[in-house]
Write a protein that holds these residues in place. Structure first.
Motif, PDB file in Angstrom:
ATOM      1  N   ASP A 154       0.858  -1.184   0.000  1.00  0.00           N
ATOM      2  CA  ASP A 154       0.000   0.000   0.000  1.00  0.00           C
ATOM      3  C   ASP A 154       0.899   1.240   0.000  1.00  0.00           C
ATOM      4  O   ASP A 154       1.621   1.499   0.962  1.00  0.00           O
ATOM      5  N   LEU A 155       0.816   2.024  -1.073  1.00  0.00           N
ATOM      6  CA  LEU A 155       1.688   3.194  -1.191  1.00  0.00           C
ATOM      7  C   LEU A 155       1.321   4.320  -0.229  1.00  0.00           C
ATOM      8  O   LEU A 155       2.188   5.138   0.107  1.00  0.00           O
ATOM      9  N   MET A 156       0.076   4.410   0.204  1.00  0.00           N
ATOM     10  CA  MET A 156      -0.307   5.551   1.030  1.00  0.00           C
ATOM     11  C   MET A 156       0.458   5.579   2.359  1.00  0.00           C
ATOM     12  O   MET A 156       1.120   6.580   2.652  1.00  0.00           O
ATOM     13  N   PRO A 157       0.410   4.544   3.191  1.00  0.00           N
ATOM     14  CA  PRO A 157       1.134   4.632   4.470  1.00  0.00           C
ATOM     15  C   PRO A 157       2.641   4.471   4.334  1.00  0.00           C
ATOM     16  O   PRO A 157       3.388   4.893   5.223  1.00  0.00           O
ATOM     17  N   HIS A 158       3.094   3.864   3.229  1.00  0.00           N
ATOM     18  CA  HIS A 158       4.509   3.537   3.122  1.00  0.00           C
ATOM     19  C   HIS A 158       5.297   4.439   2.179  1.00  0.00           C
ATOM     20  O   HIS A 158       6.524   4.333   2.114  1.00  0.00           O
ATOM     21  N   PHE A 159       4.596   5.327   1.463  1.00  0.00           N
ATOM     22  CA  PHE A 159       5.310   6.213   0.555  1.00  0.00           C
ATOM     23  C   PHE A 159       4.665   7.601   0.463  1.00  0.00           C
ATOM     24  O   PHE A 159       5.298   8.612   0.757  1.00  0.00           O
ATOM     25  N   SER A 160       3.391   7.648   0.082  1.00  0.00           N
ATOM     26  CA  SER A 160       2.742   8.932  -0.199  1.00  0.00           C
ATOM     27  C   SER A 160       2.616   9.816   1.034  1.00  0.00           C
ATOM     28  O   SER A 160       2.705  11.047   0.928  1.00  0.00           O
ATOM     29  N   TYR A 161       2.402   9.223   2.201  1.00  0.00           N
ATOM     30  CA  TYR A 161       2.333  10.009   3.431  1.00  0.00           C
ATOM     31  C   TYR A 161       3.713  10.317   4.018  1.00  0.00           C
ATOM     32  O   TYR A 161       4.025  11.472   4.319  1.00  0.00           O
ATOM     33  N   PRO A 162       4.565   9.313   4.237  1.00  0.00           N
ATOM     34  CA  PRO A 162       5.818   9.604   4.959  1.00  0.00           C
ATOM     35  C   PRO A 162       6.760  10.557   4.244  1.00  0.00           C
ATOM     36  O   PRO A 162       7.527  11.251   4.899  1.00  0.00           O
ATOM     37  N   LEU A 163       6.715  10.621   2.906  1.00  0.00           N
ATOM     38  CA  LEU A 163       7.607  11.539   2.203  1.00  0.00           C
ATOM     39  C   LEU A 163       7.319  12.997   2.563  1.00  0.00           C
ATOM     40  O   LEU A 163       8.199  13.702   3.074  1.00  0.00           O
ATOM     41  N   TRP A 182       2.388  12.311  13.705  1.00  0.00           N
ATOM     42  CA  TRP A 182       1.669  13.224  12.829  1.00  0.00           C
ATOM     43  C   TRP A 182       0.983  12.471  11.704  1.00  0.00           C
ATOM     44  O   TRP A 182      -0.132  12.829  11.295  1.00  0.00           O
ATOM     45  N   GLN A 183       1.607  11.411  11.222  1.00  0.00           N
ATOM     46  CA  GLN A 183       0.959  10.603  10.184  1.00  0.00           C
ATOM     47  C   GLN A 183      -0.304   9.955  10.726  1.00  0.00           C
ATOM     48  O   GLN A 183      -1.354   9.939  10.071  1.00  0.00           O
ATOM     49  N   ALA A 184      -0.224   9.430  11.946  1.00  0.00           N
ATOM     50  CA  ALA A 184      -1.393   8.786  12.557  1.00  0.00           C
ATOM     51  C   ALA A 184      -2.492   9.812  12.838  1.00  0.00           C
ATOM     52  O   ALA A 184      -3.673   9.574  12.560  1.00  0.00           O
TER      53      ALA A 184
END
Length: 426
Positions: A154-163, A182-184
């Motif tokens: 899943d790109l959202m929690p593992h790439f699109s958000y953390p960047l 902050w992500q949570a």
């Protein structure tokens, strides 16, 4: 302003239809002349405007204001503040959501914007590019270990958000160990359920307390990041930046600095994968990345609508007349698919903006409230998408595991984006 009952002639912005896919609604309004009566989140009436010319007027003309108190002769209350209180959000927390840089007009807005604008100049953003590239490469290198046995991640929690979280937190001065928080928190805010206001209160309360804690530490341990500079400004001249404004500014910068970019990446990558000819074209021509990011912003940028504007005097728009005190909702997503400006607007074409100076779209707004972080968001988009293409050229959507959007009126938020990595990294 009065409460209005939904009908065929009134657009209900609270409806699941508008939240899940605003474009059919937008086109109905366009067919009716470009504007329509609408219900905002407080169930009060407003005018929805979808054409590029009128959207730019509402956002850029000083005859429109964000703070209703600035309408001459009117004692209008803040619609968003009333709506949030009506949903059960604690009054002490409502302040931080409705009195930010995004909610100010005139001299107040200029004063606050000047305090942070130097951090987001094109020169400063260009200096950040190596940092953005390092964070991107690190996140991409981890994806295979996070994938399931079918090579799906899943790109959202593992790439699109953390960047974007890593980048904005580094700029502001949020400690690295706190960025997962902050992500949570952002995810919880995005899934806000008005029937459970206690969850919103808990999340907002934790975020504001965290910001206050960071500020308290900066008073004792000055730093050279943006937070350190803002704390020094407050300590030297509270008239330029009050304690409440300091907390609100930091909270707004961190949230706005990653939320919209995270969903730009989610929406943009999904769109590219649904248009394999465009994905292939971009693979063969990386020089199209700037144009591709602009098209991602035009076609499916995060923001659908902007904050309410109030007509400070009678204004004649292309689609009709607004009387002083009337509320207007500028639909960015409508302007960005206006056929008068964007021929064949529902076609996704990464060459559409090739070689064009400036921006034909209004994904970052328009006028004095134009997005402070626009240059940074574009850069993150270019680096992220270009690096993703190079690392996983055979990336694909997963049959039977559709991307999932959050039901979020006013924004296109991608909650989950499962992709198959397919090939090993090059």
């Amino acid at each position: 302003m009065t409460a209005t009952t939904p009908s065929d002639d009134v657009i209900d912005l609270r409806s699941p239809e508008f939240a899940s896919d605003p474009y059919p609604v937008i086109e109905r309004v366009r067919a009716r002349g470009g504007s329509a009566p609408a219900l905002f989140v407080d169930a009060m009436d407003a005018v929805l405007v979808v054409d590029d010319e009128d959207v730019r007027t509402i956002l850029g003309d000083r005859r429109f204001v964000i703070d209703p108190a600035n309408v001459p002769g009117r004692g209008t209350r803040s619609a968003r503040a009333d709506a949030l209180r009506g949903m059960g959000v604690r009054p002490d927390l409502v302040t931080y959501m409705t009195e930010s840089l995004l909610d100010r007009d005139g001299a107040d807005h200029t004063r606050l914007r000047k305090l942070v604008s130097r951090t987001f100049t094109v020169r400063r953003v260009n200096e950040l590019r190596p940092k953005v590239q390092r964070v991107t490469d690190d996140l991409l290198s981890r994806l295979p270990d996070l994938a399931d046995e079918d090579g799906v991640v899943d790109l959202m929690p593992h790439f699109s958000y953390p960047l974007p979280i890593a980048v904005i937190c580094d700029l502001v001065g949020v400690p690295e160990e706190d960025r997962a928080l902050w992500q949570a928190w952002s995810g919880q805010l995005g899934r806000f359920d008005p029937t459970q206001p206690e969850l919103m209160n808990d999340t907002l309360g934790e975020m504001i307390d965290h910001v206050k804690g960071m500020i308290a530490r900066r008073h004792e341990e000055p730093g050279e990041d943006l937070l350190g500079a803002l704390v020094r400004t407050h300590d030297e001249d509270g008239g330029r930046l009050s304690e409440n404004e300091l907390v609100t500014l930091v909270f707004t910068l961190v949230v706005a600095g990653h939320e919209t970019t995270a969903h730009l990446l989610g929406n943009g990558v999904e769109t590219l994968l649904r248009h394999p000819d465009q994905w292939t074209a971009l693979r063969s021509r990386p020089d199209l990345l700037p144009s591709a990011v602009h098209e991602m912003l035009r076609y499916g940028g995060t923001a659908v609508i902007t904050n309410l504007r109030y007509a400070a005097e009678d204004v004649e728009l292309r689609s009709g007349r607004l009387a002083a005190g009337e509320r207007a909702i500028a639909v960015i997503a409508g302007a960005n698919r206006d056929p008068r400006v964007h021929p064949d607007p529902n076609r996704f074409d990464i060459t559409r903006h090739e070689g064009e100076p400036g921006e034909a779209h209004v994904a970052f707004g328009h006028g004095v409230h134009y997005c402070l972080g626009a240059a940074l968001a574009r850069q993150e988009g270019e680096v992220a998408v270009g690096s993703l293409l190079a690392a996983y050229p055979d990336l694909s959507l997963v049959p039977g595991r559709e991307p999932r959007r959050a039901s979020s009126p006013g924004a296109l938020r991608m909650e989950s984006l499962p992709v198959r990595l397919s090939a090993s990294r090059s």
